[in-house]
Write a protein that holds these residues in place. Structure first.
Motif, PDB file in Angstrom:
ATOM      1  N   SER A 100     -13.389  19.885   5.226  1.00  0.00           N
ATOM      2  CA  SER A 100     -13.971  20.449   6.445  1.00  0.00           C
ATOM      3  C   SER A 100     -12.867  21.231   7.157  1.00  0.00           C
ATOM      4  N   TYR A 101     -13.257  22.027   8.143  1.00  0.00           N
ATOM      5  CA  TYR A 101     -12.319  22.909   8.840  1.00  0.00           C
ATOM      6  C   TYR A 101     -11.355  22.068   9.684  1.00  0.00           C
ATOM      7  N   GLY A 102     -10.073  22.015   9.270  1.00  0.00           N
ATOM      8  CA  GLY A 102      -9.082  21.234  10.008  1.00  0.00           C
ATOM      9  C   GLY A 102      -8.694  19.928   9.329  1.00  0.00           C
ATOM     10  N   HIS A 103      -9.260  19.654   8.148  1.00  0.00           N
ATOM     11  CA  HIS A 103      -8.948  18.437   7.376  1.00  0.00           C
ATOM     12  C   HIS A 103      -7.430  18.275   7.256  1.00  0.00           C
ATOM     13  N   THR A 104      -6.951  17.169   7.785  1.00  0.00           N
ATOM     14  CA  THR A 104      -5.504  16.924   7.902  1.00  0.00           C
ATOM     15  C   THR A 104      -5.121  15.623   7.192  1.00  0.00           C
ATOM     16  N   LEU A 105      -3.910  15.602   6.653  1.00  0.00           N
ATOM     17  CA  LEU A 105      -3.367  14.382   6.062  1.00  0.00           C
ATOM     18  C   LEU A 105      -2.187  13.909   6.905  1.00  0.00           C
ATOM     19  N   VAL A 106      -2.166  12.625   7.209  1.00  0.00           N
ATOM     20  CA  VAL A 106      -1.012  12.016   7.872  1.00  0.00           C
ATOM     21  C   VAL A 106      -0.348  11.120   6.840  1.00  0.00           C
ATOM     22  N   VAL A 107       0.939  11.345   6.602  1.00  0.00           N
ATOM     23  CA  VAL A 107       1.655  10.592   5.562  1.00  0.00           C
ATOM     24  C   VAL A 107       2.956  10.017   6.123  1.00  0.00           C
ATOM     25  N   THR A 108       3.473   9.016   5.423  1.00  0.00           N
ATOM     26  CA  THR A 108       4.777   8.452   5.748  1.00  0.00           C
ATOM     27  C   THR A 108       5.867   9.345   5.144  1.00  0.00           C
ATOM     28  N   LYS A 109       7.021   9.376   5.777  1.00  0.00           N
ATOM     29  CA  LYS A 109       8.139  10.149   5.189  1.00  0.00           C
ATOM     30  C   LYS A 109       8.693   9.420   3.970  1.00  0.00           C
ATOM     31  N   GLY A 110       8.793   8.111   4.050  1.00  0.00           N
ATOM     32  CA  GLY A 110       9.234   7.323   2.897  1.00  0.00           C
ATOM     33  C   GLY A 110       8.067   7.090   1.947  1.00  0.00           C
ATOM     34  N   HIS A 111       8.414   6.740   0.718  1.00  0.00           N
ATOM     35  CA  HIS A 111       7.366   6.542  -0.291  1.00  0.00           C
ATOM     36  C   HIS A 111       6.848   5.111  -0.279  1.00  0.00           C
ATOM     37  N   TYR A 112       5.574   4.947   0.056  1.00  0.00           N
ATOM     38  CA  TYR A 112       4.846   3.676  -0.117  1.00  0.00           C
ATOM     39  C   TYR A 112       3.576   4.021  -0.865  1.00  0.00           C
ATOM     40  N   GLU A 113       3.171   3.149  -1.782  1.00  0.00           N
ATOM     41  CA  GLU A 113       2.060   3.505  -2.667  1.00  0.00           C
ATOM     42  C   GLU A 113       0.763   3.774  -1.902  1.00  0.00           C
ATOM     43  N   ASN A 114       0.462   2.933  -0.950  1.00  0.00           N
ATOM     44  CA  ASN A 114      -0.752   3.148  -0.142  1.00  0.00           C
ATOM     45  C   ASN A 114      -0.725   2.240   1.085  1.00  0.00           C
ATOM     46  N   PHE A 115      -1.801   2.285   1.854  1.00  0.00           N
ATOM     47  CA  PHE A 115      -1.962   1.500   3.082  1.00  0.00           C
ATOM     48  C   PHE A 115      -1.616   0.024   2.874  1.00  0.00           C
ATOM     49  N   LEU A 116      -2.012  -0.521   1.722  1.00  0.00           N
ATOM     50  CA  LEU A 116      -1.874  -1.958   1.489  1.00  0.00           C
ATOM     51  C   LEU A 116      -0.425  -2.391   1.315  1.00  0.00           C
ATOM     52  N   SER A 117       0.448  -1.471   0.954  1.00  0.00           N
ATOM     53  CA  SER A 117       1.845  -1.853   0.720  1.00  0.00           C
ATOM     54  C   SER A 117       2.811  -1.235   1.731  1.00  0.00           C
ATOM     55  N   CYS A 118       2.266  -0.621   2.760  1.00  0.00           N
ATOM     56  CA  CYS A 118       3.120   0.025   3.773  1.00  0.00           C
ATOM     57  C   CYS A 118       3.554  -0.997   4.832  1.00  0.00           C
ATOM     58  N   PRO A 119       4.829  -1.005   5.224  1.00  0.00           N
ATOM     59  CA  PRO A 119       5.257  -1.905   6.304  1.00  0.00           C
ATOM     60  C   PRO A 119       4.468  -1.633   7.590  1.00  0.00           C
ATOM     61  N   LYS A 120       4.184  -2.717   8.324  1.00  0.00           N
ATOM     62  CA  LYS A 120       3.290  -2.624   9.487  1.00  0.00           C
ATOM     63  C   LYS A 120       3.747  -1.607  10.534  1.00  0.00           C
ATOM     64  N   ASP A 121       5.047  -1.609  10.850  1.00  0.00           N
ATOM     65  CA  ASP A 121       5.502  -0.724  11.933  1.00  0.00           C
ATOM     66  C   ASP A 121       5.272   0.755  11.561  1.00  0.00           C
ATOM     67  N   ILE A 122       5.487   1.087  10.294  1.00  0.00           N
ATOM     68  CA  ILE A 122       5.267   2.475   9.848  1.00  0.00           C
ATOM     69  C   ILE A 122       3.767   2.763   9.782  1.00  0.00           C
ATOM     70  N   MET A 123       3.001   1.801   9.305  1.00  0.00           N
ATOM     71  CA  MET A 123       1.547   1.965   9.238  1.00  0.00           C
ATOM     72  C   MET A 123       0.972   2.249  10.636  1.00  0.00           C
ATOM     73  N   HIS A 124       1.505   1.540  11.641  1.00  0.00           N
ATOM     74  CA  HIS A 124       1.034   1.777  13.008  1.00  0.00           C
ATOM     75  C   HIS A 124       1.342   3.203  13.448  1.00  0.00           C
ATOM     76  N   LYS A 125       2.506   3.715  13.055  1.00  0.00           N
ATOM     77  CA  LYS A 125       2.868   5.092  13.443  1.00  0.00           C
ATOM     78  C   LYS A 125       1.943   6.100  12.785  1.00  0.00           C
ATOM     79  N   VAL A 126       1.545   5.831  11.541  1.00  0.00           N
ATOM     80  CA  VAL A 126       0.608   6.728  10.850  1.00  0.00           C
ATOM     81  C   VAL A 126      -0.720   6.780  11.607  1.00  0.00           C
TER      82      VAL A 126
END
Ligand code: 5GP
Ligand code: ZN
Length: 139
Positions: free
Chosen positions: A38-64
């Protein structure tokens, strides 16, 4: 910070390959999806590499998700979107194609806008038994 040299989002987050970046800080980056649904479809990603939401540290996940919220607010205010879908696919079975944690922020316009997210119901689930099983593992 973990960098995976075979990961396209690691390369985007570290500016090794170009993208249309909307915002970045030390931990997170937002950029436009190259194949927008859709018009404006955006991705928010972590700068460091984590496989997905389930393995991302909480503090970084909150920032995403903080940034995803801001992007969604701007899509409503600036693009005139009428709604927003927030979606993070985890593993191939859920449609994840890039194995680096990302959240889709998808602005929605007056239907039909080309995107169809359908929830087909499944039958015959014993909800109380299922809840007992899951609750045990959340203690
Ligand atoms: P997934 O299916 O893993 O949840 O979503 C991956 C998303 O990344 C897709 O929507 C795809 O269009 C987007 N994508 C893949 N490669 C690139 C790229 O090189 N640049 C940008 N901006 N988006 C990409
Ligand atoms: Zn990566």
């Amino acid at each position: 910070m973990k960098f995976d040299q075979n990961c396209i989002f690691c390369k985007i987050a570290n500016k090794i390959i170009p993208s249309t970046i909307l915002y970045e800080d030390d931990d997170v980056v937002a950029f436009l999806d190259v194949n927008p649904v859709s018009y404006g479809h955006t991705l928010v990603v972590t700068k460091g590499h984590y496989e997905n939401f389930l393995s991302c540290p909480k503090d970084i996940m909150h920032k995403v998700y903080d940034l995803a919220q801001r992007i969604g607010q701007v899509q409503i205010k600036q693009l005139g979107a009428k709604g927003v879908n927030i979606l993070s696919n985890c593993y191939e079975a859920a449609g994840q194609t890039v194995m680096h944690f990302h959240v889709h922020v998808i602005p929605r316009y007056n239907a039909p806008d080309g995107l169809c997210l359908e929830f087909n119901k499944i039958d015959d689930v014993n909800l109380p038994a299922l809840a007992e099983e899951l609750k045990e593992n959340l203690k």
